[in-house]
Scaffold this active site. Structure first.
Site, PDB file in Angstrom:
ATOM      1  N   ILE A  52       9.548   7.586 -37.436  1.00 52.38           N
ATOM      2  CA  ILE A  52       9.538   9.060 -37.268  1.00 52.38           C
ATOM      3  C   ILE A  52       9.658   9.631 -38.667  1.00 52.38           C
ATOM      4  CG2 ILE A  52      10.625  11.127 -36.325  1.00 52.38           C
ATOM      5  CD1 ILE A  52      11.987   9.471 -34.194  1.00 52.38           C
ATOM      6  N   ASP A  53       8.628  10.292 -39.153  1.00 54.62           N
ATOM      7  CA  ASP A  53       8.752  11.020 -40.419  1.00 54.62           C
ATOM      8  C   ASP A  53       8.989  12.481 -40.059  1.00 54.62           C
ATOM      9  OD1 ASP A  53       8.710  11.187 -43.306  1.00 54.62           O
ATOM     10  OD2 ASP A  53       6.921  12.394 -43.008  1.00 54.62           O
ATOM     11  N   ASP A  77       6.712   4.258 -41.016  1.00 57.99           N
ATOM     12  CA  ASP A  77       7.807   5.213 -40.824  1.00 57.99           C
ATOM     13  C   ASP A  77       7.769   5.603 -39.344  1.00 57.99           C
ATOM     14  OD1 ASP A  77       9.706   7.191 -40.788  1.00 57.99           O
ATOM     15  OD2 ASP A  77       9.075   8.085 -42.682  1.00 57.99           O
ATOM     16  N   ASP A 133       6.881   6.927 -46.401  1.00 59.86           N
ATOM     17  CA  ASP A 133       6.608   8.353 -46.152  1.00 59.86           C
ATOM     18  C   ASP A 133       5.146   8.697 -46.469  1.00 59.86           C
ATOM     19  OD1 ASP A 133       9.338   9.068 -45.572  1.00 59.86           O
ATOM     20  OD2 ASP A 133       9.768   9.103 -47.712  1.00 59.86           O
ATOM     21  N   GLU A 151      10.952   1.629 -42.323  1.00 56.90           N
ATOM     22  CA  GLU A 151      12.116   2.347 -42.839  1.00 56.90           C
ATOM     23  C   GLU A 151      13.414   1.857 -42.215  1.00 56.90           C
ATOM     24  OE1 GLU A 151      12.258   6.623 -42.341  1.00 56.90           O
ATOM     25  OE2 GLU A 151      13.978   6.739 -43.686  1.00 56.90           O
ATOM     26  N   THR A 201      12.563  13.333 -39.196  1.00 59.72           N
ATOM     27  CA  THR A 201      13.613  13.133 -38.176  1.00 59.72           C
ATOM     28  C   THR A 201      14.452  14.389 -37.946  1.00 59.72           C
ATOM     29  OG1 THR A 201      13.736  10.758 -38.485  1.00 59.72           O
ATOM     30  CG2 THR A 201      15.708  11.788 -37.683  1.00 59.72           C
TER      31      THR A 201
HETATM   32  C1  IPD Z   1      11.863  12.710 -44.807  1.00 61.50           C
HETATM   33  C2  IPD Z   1      10.728  13.687 -44.649  1.00 61.50           C
HETATM   34  C3  IPD Z   1      10.990  14.929 -45.469  1.00 61.50           C
HETATM   35  C4  IPD Z   1      11.195  14.590 -46.927  1.00 61.50           C
HETATM   36  C5  IPD Z   1      12.280  13.549 -47.092  1.00 61.50           C
HETATM   37  C6  IPD Z   1      11.980  12.322 -46.243  1.00 61.50           C
HETATM   38  P1  IPD Z   1      12.538  11.129 -42.728  1.00 61.50           P
HETATM   39  O1  IPD Z   1      11.629  11.521 -44.040  1.00 61.50           O
HETATM   40  O2  IPD Z   1       9.511  13.113 -45.039  1.00 61.50           O
HETATM   41  O3  IPD Z   1       9.915  15.834 -45.421  1.00 61.50           O
HETATM   42  O4  IPD Z   1      11.545  15.770 -47.598  1.00 61.50           O
HETATM   43  O5  IPD Z   1      12.306  13.186 -48.465  1.00 61.50           O
HETATM   44  O6  IPD Z   1      13.028  11.380 -46.385  1.00 61.50           O
HETATM   45  O7  IPD Z   1      13.920  10.885 -43.238  1.00 61.50           O
HETATM   46  O8  IPD Z   1      12.454  12.253 -41.787  1.00 61.50           O
HETATM   47  O9  IPD Z   1      11.831   9.891 -42.268  1.00 61.50           O
HETATM   48 CA    CA Z   2      10.151   9.570 -43.784  1.00 65.04          CA
HETATM   49 CA    CA Z   3      11.801   8.176 -40.908  1.00 63.56          CA
END
Ligand code: IPD
Ligand code: CA
Ligand code: CA
Length: 262
Positions: free
Chosen positions: A85-86, A83, A210, A67, A88
């Protein structure tokens, strides 16, 4: 396949441990992306750098899609999808639901997936055709749940126009299901389907990194994961649930035109 899972798990654990150790001192926002609420911390970048370095040390010919760092080409036919950190926003606020997500793709197909929820000491793993696991426990998604009884996870994008439509769609879904959860990590939401902690998941606007790893965990736990109208999972819309409930949720969502944006 298990070699890929083992390496992905070692790397995801190391990144998770680093994040747990450094979060208290280093969780401030360093950049925003698509909107002022779409944030990146220094640790998103540090986590991805660590993961890339470990992958390339072990397998120098592999490609990596991450990402934060984009695409790095390789010549081995293997690509890692990361990813760092999913979740963030959860990470930023000190909420526990964030994860390191690492998938391995061979010939365009995900063959291994690891989602490390370090705060909870939970590592979800899957290898193609070899099942989905949480530690030593084999995962099976919930089956036979009608839509009206389903606990459904979802999430929202970062752009106001998209959120407006997501709110409208949600207003039609909420009266027809048991309840809604917005956990804040797509990867954990999909692993939660695999573990039977929710019955279903849908979201517009998620990216490949994701759901790449968690999608294999869910599929190996018996869930169906895909898009609208028979399409594979994609950024327009991704749905995940046991067969039967998947179709019910699909048929509720499709006429609501969730792929439009204001
Ligand atoms: C997000 C998370 C979140 C989702 C967003 C994503 P990130 O990823 O997965 O649950 O609703 O669409 O972008 O930005 O924390 O890596
Ligand atoms: Ca993510
Ligand atoms: Ca992320």
């Amino acid at each position: 396949m298990s070699d890929f899972v083992g390496l992905a798990e070692d790397i995801a654990r190391e990144a998770g441990d680093m994040l747990l150790a450094k979060r208290p001192a280093m969780s401030e926002v360093v950049e925003t992306k698509s909107s002022p609420t779409d944030v990146v911390t220094a640790l998103d970048k540090a986590s991805e750098e660590l993961i890339r370095a470990r992958i390339l040390a072990a397998r120098p010919g592999d490609a990596i899609l991450g990402e934060e760092g984009g695409e790095a080409r390789g010549d081995s036919g293997v690509r890692w999808v990361v990813d760092p950190i999913d979740g963030t926003v959860n990470f930023l606020y000190g909420l526990p639901d964030w994860a390191v997500s690492i998938a391995v793709e061979v010939g365009g197909r995900i063959v291994a997936g690891v989602v490390n929820v370090a705060t909870r000491g939970e590592v979800f793993t899957a290898a193609l055709g070899e099942g989905a696991w949480l530690g030593g426990q084999r995962l099976r998604c919930n089956t036979g749940v009608p839509l009206a009884q389903a606990l459904v996870a979802t999430g929202f994008g970062y752009l106001p126009g998209r959120r407006e439509v997501q709110g409208q769609v949600l207003a039609s879904v909420l009266p027809r299901v048991r309840d809604i959860r917005r956990g804040g990590s797509c990867a954990i939401d999909i692993c939660s389907v695999a573990a039977g902690r929710v019955d279903a998941y849908y979201e517009r606007g998620v990216n490949y990194w994701d759901y790449a790893a968690a999608g294999l965990v869910a599929a190996e736990a018996g869930a169906r994961i895909g898009g609208l109208h028979g399409r594979p999972s994609n950024s327009d819309l991704t749905l995940c649930a046991a067969p039967g409930l998947f179709e019910e949720l699909h048929d509720l969502l499709a006429p609501l035109d969730p792929e439009r944006d204001a």
